[in-house]
Design an enzyme around this catalytic site. Structure first.
Site, PDB file in Angstrom:
ATOM      1  N   GLU A  89       0.823  -1.211   0.000  1.00  0.00           N
ATOM      2  CA  GLU A  89       0.000   0.000   0.000  1.00  0.00           C
ATOM      3  C   GLU A  89       0.854   1.256   0.000  1.00  0.00           C
ATOM      4  O   GLU A  89       1.958   1.263   0.553  1.00  0.00           O
ATOM      5  CB  GLU A  89      -0.830   0.060   1.279  1.00  0.00           C
ATOM      6  CG  GLU A  89      -1.918  -0.949   1.336  1.00  0.00           C
ATOM      7  CD  GLU A  89      -2.685  -0.839   2.653  1.00  0.00           C
ATOM      8  OE1 GLU A  89      -3.490  -1.717   2.902  1.00  0.00           O
ATOM      9  OE2 GLU A  89      -2.446   0.114   3.404  1.00  0.00           O
ATOM     10  N   CYS A 115       2.835   8.480   1.876  1.00  0.00           N
ATOM     11  CA  CYS A 115       3.192   7.478   2.881  1.00  0.00           C
ATOM     12  C   CYS A 115       3.585   6.210   2.123  1.00  0.00           C
ATOM     13  O   CYS A 115       2.774   5.659   1.373  1.00  0.00           O
ATOM     14  CB  CYS A 115       1.965   7.225   3.763  1.00  0.00           C
ATOM     15  SG  CYS A 115       2.182   5.866   4.917  1.00  0.00           S
ATOM     16  N   CYS A 122       5.708  -7.517   7.598  1.00  0.00           N
ATOM     17  CA  CYS A 122       6.632  -6.979   8.606  1.00  0.00           C
ATOM     18  C   CYS A 122       6.983  -8.071   9.603  1.00  0.00           C
ATOM     19  O   CYS A 122       6.149  -8.905   9.928  1.00  0.00           O
ATOM     20  CB  CYS A 122       5.965  -5.802   9.326  1.00  0.00           C
ATOM     21  SG  CYS A 122       7.067  -4.974  10.489  1.00  0.00           S
ATOM     22  N   CYS A 126       3.850  -6.323  15.791  1.00  0.00           N
ATOM     23  CA  CYS A 126       3.113  -5.534  16.799  1.00  0.00           C
ATOM     24  C   CYS A 126       1.677  -6.061  16.905  1.00  0.00           C
ATOM     25  O   CYS A 126       1.032  -6.321  15.893  1.00  0.00           O
ATOM     26  CB  CYS A 126       3.102  -4.057  16.420  1.00  0.00           C
ATOM     27  SG  CYS A 126       4.772  -3.386  16.289  1.00  0.00           S
ATOM     28  N   CYS A 129      -1.233  -4.075  15.078  1.00  0.00           N
ATOM     29  CA  CYS A 129      -1.038  -3.660  13.687  1.00  0.00           C
ATOM     30  C   CYS A 129      -1.527  -4.711  12.694  1.00  0.00           C
ATOM     31  O   CYS A 129      -1.174  -5.886  12.790  1.00  0.00           O
ATOM     32  CB  CYS A 129       0.445  -3.378  13.456  1.00  0.00           C
ATOM     33  SG  CYS A 129       0.830  -3.001  11.731  1.00  0.00           S
ATOM     34  N   GLY A 172       5.549  -2.342   6.783  1.00  0.00           N
ATOM     35  CA  GLY A 172       6.936  -2.750   7.016  1.00  0.00           C
ATOM     36  C   GLY A 172       7.683  -1.864   7.987  1.00  0.00           C
ATOM     37  O   GLY A 172       7.244  -0.762   8.327  1.00  0.00           O
ATOM     38  N   SER A 204       9.851   6.427  10.008  1.00  0.00           N
ATOM     39  CA  SER A 204       9.171   6.018  11.239  1.00  0.00           C
ATOM     40  C   SER A 204       9.623   4.616  11.621  1.00  0.00           C
ATOM     41  O   SER A 204       9.631   3.711  10.798  1.00  0.00           O
ATOM     42  CB  SER A 204       7.653   6.029  11.006  1.00  0.00           C
ATOM     43  OG  SER A 204       6.983   5.530  12.139  1.00  0.00           O
ATOM     44  N   CYS A 346      -2.151   0.753   6.619  1.00  0.00           N
ATOM     45  CA  CYS A 346      -0.774   1.164   6.854  1.00  0.00           C
ATOM     46  C   CYS A 346      -0.725   2.126   8.026  1.00  0.00           C
ATOM     47  O   CYS A 346       0.338   2.529   8.467  1.00  0.00           O
ATOM     48  CB  CYS A 346      -0.151   1.755   5.599  1.00  0.00           C
ATOM     49  SG  CYS A 346      -0.253   3.516   5.418  1.00  0.00           S
TER      50      CYS A 346
HETATM   51  N1  SAH Z   1       7.058   0.055  11.124  1.00  0.00           N
HETATM   52  C1  SAH Z   1       7.126   1.458  11.318  1.00  0.00           C
HETATM   53  C2  SAH Z   1       6.411   2.252  10.252  1.00  0.00           C
HETATM   54  C3  SAH Z   1       5.147   1.685   9.762  1.00  0.00           C
HETATM   55  S1  SAH Z   1       3.810   1.566  10.918  1.00  0.00           S
HETATM   56  C4  SAH Z   1       6.620   1.853  12.684  1.00  0.00           C
HETATM   57  O1  SAH Z   1       6.059   0.995  13.373  1.00  0.00           O
HETATM   58  O2  SAH Z   1       6.832   2.989  13.058  1.00  0.00           O
HETATM   59  C5  SAH Z   1       3.279   3.240  10.854  1.00  0.00           C
HETATM   60  C6  SAH Z   1       2.408   3.703  12.009  1.00  0.00           C
HETATM   61  O3  SAH Z   1       1.130   3.094  11.948  1.00  0.00           O
HETATM   62  C7  SAH Z   1       2.990   3.390  13.364  1.00  0.00           C
HETATM   63  O4  SAH Z   1       3.134   4.551  14.151  1.00  0.00           O
HETATM   64  C8  SAH Z   1       1.957   2.476  13.945  1.00  0.00           C
HETATM   65  O5  SAH Z   1       1.886   2.649  15.297  1.00  0.00           O
HETATM   66  C9  SAH Z   1       0.676   2.895  13.253  1.00  0.00           C
HETATM   67  N2  SAH Z   1      -0.369   1.881  13.358  1.00  0.00           N
HETATM   68  C10 SAH Z   1      -0.267   0.562  13.147  1.00  0.00           C
HETATM   69  N3  SAH Z   1      -1.431  -0.055  13.422  1.00  0.00           N
HETATM   70  C11 SAH Z   1      -2.296   0.908  13.807  1.00  0.00           C
HETATM   71  C12 SAH Z   1      -3.664   0.908  14.217  1.00  0.00           C
HETATM   72  N4  SAH Z   1      -4.375  -0.205  14.278  1.00  0.00           N
HETATM   73  N5  SAH Z   1      -4.226   2.103  14.549  1.00  0.00           N
HETATM   74  C13 SAH Z   1      -3.519   3.244  14.465  1.00  0.00           C
HETATM   75  N6  SAH Z   1      -2.223   3.310  14.087  1.00  0.00           N
HETATM   76  C14 SAH Z   1      -1.614   2.154  13.765  1.00  0.00           C
HETATM   77 FE1  SF4 Z   2       4.847  -2.828  14.066  1.00  0.00          FE
HETATM   78 FE2  SF4 Z   2       5.237  -0.915  12.200  1.00  0.00          FE
HETATM   79 FE3  SF4 Z   2       5.661  -3.519  11.623  1.00  0.00          FE
HETATM   80 FE4  SF4 Z   2       3.179  -2.671  12.026  1.00  0.00          FE
HETATM   81  S1  SF4 Z   2       4.524  -2.044  10.384  1.00  0.00           S
HETATM   82  S2  SF4 Z   2       4.116  -4.568  12.840  1.00  0.00           S
HETATM   83  S3  SF4 Z   2       3.493  -1.081  13.595  1.00  0.00           S
HETATM   84  S4  SF4 Z   2       6.775  -2.275  13.109  1.00  0.00           S
END
Ligand code: SAH
Ligand code: SF4
Length: 362
Positions: A89, A115, A122, A126, A129, A172, A204, A346
């Protein structure tokens, strides 16, 4: 087709090594990044034999838009297919619409941020996510990262001279693909290409502290945003499992070593989850944690998805949390969901300051 490489993978100097004489690299760059050529055959000032050679060796545009959703606020989310059929995306965010004067002239230009994704899936896993759910498939090449911005500029007829901002906040973990990320950053910066300076690029990260150091040592001039989300290691490890190896303290120390433009601040993203990290005690700890860093906090509403294990906080909770931080000397914004009607897996949310009028937290 199989043996072709992606021409967008190369910096101008690298391309000059592959295309002789070297000045042709600048011309090809112009055709790709400024004239939006769709085929090598359009590159009129390149000799026909060389054009044929390029066509044999390289893929010009590695992305195909397979889905496109436009939100009411101007956000456009793309699903792109890569040459191997995998999908990623990317999102175009209209940060500020164009303004017109009485005579119809443009008085203030539109501001765009793209973005971009850096991996298919990834590894970080998390628990909040959506990207993590599908696991990890592969890293994107530099050209597959760069192509997201180029394809979006072409698709929206955005003039070549229009400089965009980039946030590496798509699918990612950018620092888990550091070499390709660094090359992409350099390609974006090329003056004969998209000419997007380091200051316009924000990486990020979920906090791979050793890689934050490595990125800093590369001295690429980019900004970093840290996805902090929790103020104690127990909760942070629950949310971001690799916090075990890269705990909060190691991240804070790495941030302190990172070369930051003296006029700028490091952004800390804090995903607010109902009943998890939204209380006054967390706000208090956050203030303490960031007390000797030039920081700015971005509060993000947890964005639920079907089957997600957490809940979205109320607006009041968010405002209270923000008020507390501001009253204790931290710069803090609340990110408004951009394109919430098209929901961005994303997780890209637009930053927008909210007016606050809250009460009981002091
Ligand atoms: N992997 C990197 C960048 C991609 S994720 C990182 O984690 O920073 C980008 C952003 O999307 C992160 O700040 C993450 O916290 C947010 N994000 C992921 N899942 C989310 C969700 N369900 N609601 C709101 N923000 C989310
Ligand atoms: Fe975590 Fe960012 Fe990877 Fe989602 S994309 S699993 S928020 S590190």
């Amino acid at each position: 087709m199989q043996n072709k490489t992606i021409i967008l993978d190369y910096t101008k100097d690298e391309l000059a090594e592959l295309i002789k004489p070297a000045f042709r690299a600048k011309q090809v760059y112009g055709w790709m990044y400024h004239k939006y050529a769709k085929h090598f055959d359009e590159m009129q000032n390149i000799p026909k034999t060389l054009r044929a050679e390029l066509d044999e060796k390289f893929i010009l545009m590695p992305l195909t838009a397979v889905q496109k959703e436009q939100s009411k606020d101007g956000t456009i989310k793309y699903l792109f297919a890569l040459p191997d059929g995998k999908t990623i995306e990317a999102v175009l965010l209209l940060m500020k619409p164009e303004e017109l004067g009485d005579d119809g002239e443009v008085t203030s230009e539109a501001k765009y941020t793209v973005c971009v994704s850096t991996q298919v899936g990834c590894k970080v896993g998390c628990t909040f996510c959506l990207t993590a759910k599908g696991g990890f498939t592969r890293n994107l090449t530099p050209g597959e990262i760069v192509a997201q911005v180029l394809a979006i500029k072409i698709d929206n007829n955005i003039p070549a001279a229009k400089r965009m901002n980039i946030v590496y906040m798509g699918m990612g973990e950018p620092l888990d693909n550091l070499d390709n990320l660094a090359t992409a950053i350099k390609i974006f910066k090329e003056e004969d290409g998209l000419a997007i300076g380091g200051k316009r690029q924000t990486v990020s990260t979920s906090g791979l502290s050793n890689k934050i150091d490595k990125l800093g040592q590369m001295d690429l001039g980019v900004h970093i945003a840290i996805s902090l989300h929790a103020v104690d290691d127990k909760l942070r490890t629950e949310l971001i499992p690799m916090n075990k190896a890269h705990n909060i303290n190691s991240i804070i120390e790495a941030v302190k070593r990172f070369p930051i433009d003296t006029r700028k601040r490091v952004m800390f993203e804090y995903l607010v989850i109902k009943g998890k990290n939204d209380d006054k005690e967390s706000a208090k700890k956050l203030v303490k944690l960031l007390s000797d860093i030039k920081a700015k906090v971005n509060l993000i509403f947890f964005n639920p998805y079907p089957g997600s294990p957490y809940e979205r906080p109320s607006v009041k909770t968010m405002v209270n949390f923000q008020e507390y931080l501001i009253n204790h000397g931290l710069l803090c914004t609340i990110r408004q969901s951009k394109g919430i009607d098209i929901s961005a897996a994303c997780g890209q949310l637009k930053e927008k300051e909210r007016e606050t009028d809250s009460d009981d937290w002091s």
